[in-house]
Design a protein around this motif. Structure first.
Motif, mmCIF file in Angstrom:
data_model
loop_
_atom_site.group_PDB
_atom_site.id
_atom_site.type_symbol
_atom_site.label_atom_id
_atom_site.label_comp_id
_atom_site.label_asym_id
_atom_site.label_seq_id
_atom_site.Cartn_x
_atom_site.Cartn_y
_atom_site.Cartn_z
ATOM 1 N N LYS A 39 0.962 -1.214 -0.174
ATOM 2 C CA LYS A 39 0.005 0.261 0.075
ATOM 3 C C LYS A 39 0.914 1.339 -0.134
ATOM 4 O O LYS A 39 0.410 2.290 -0.519
ATOM 5 N N SER A 40 1.943 1.265 0.708
ATOM 6 C CA SER A 40 2.889 2.487 0.639
ATOM 7 C C SER A 40 4.405 1.905 1.128
ATOM 8 O O SER A 40 4.415 0.900 1.540
ATOM 9 N N PRO A 76 1.753 7.228 5.695
ATOM 10 C CA PRO A 76 0.536 7.787 5.055
ATOM 11 C C PRO A 76 -0.077 8.266 6.185
ATOM 12 O O PRO A 76 -0.130 8.039 7.455
ATOM 13 N N GLN A 112 -5.902 7.673 5.455
ATOM 14 C CA GLN A 112 -5.688 6.744 4.297
ATOM 15 C C GLN A 112 -5.477 5.432 4.635
ATOM 16 O O GLN A 112 -5.994 4.571 4.165
#
Length: 79
Positions: free
Chosen positions: A61-62, A67, A71
């Protein structure tokens, strides 16, 4: 149940992301397991080149950033 992995070697950003994810899971009563992964070989499997990395249900996701809370919650709730 949502599977969450925080990838990182222990730097300040990695510690911050792990604490943030654990707090969001608890505060929002999300049925999730949170695992901290420090093994470099495991990180390479996910293609993470910068830490921290956030993996939710085996999907990246990241990475390289922390984040925003909304989010992270959005990702957790969609899974």
């Amino acid at each position: 149940m949502v599977s969450v992995k925080v990838l990182g070697t222990g730097c300040k950003k990695c510690q911050t992301l792990e604490a943030k994810v654990r707090d969001l899971v608890a505060t929002n009563q999300i049925d999730a397991t949170v695992e901290k992964v420090t093994d470099i070989q495991e990180m390479v499997k996910y293609g993470i080149m910068m830490t921290p990395g956030l993996i939710i249900n085996e999907k990246v996701k990241s990475f390289g950033i922390i984040p925003k809370d909304d989010q992270i919650i959005n990702w957790l709730m969609k899974n």
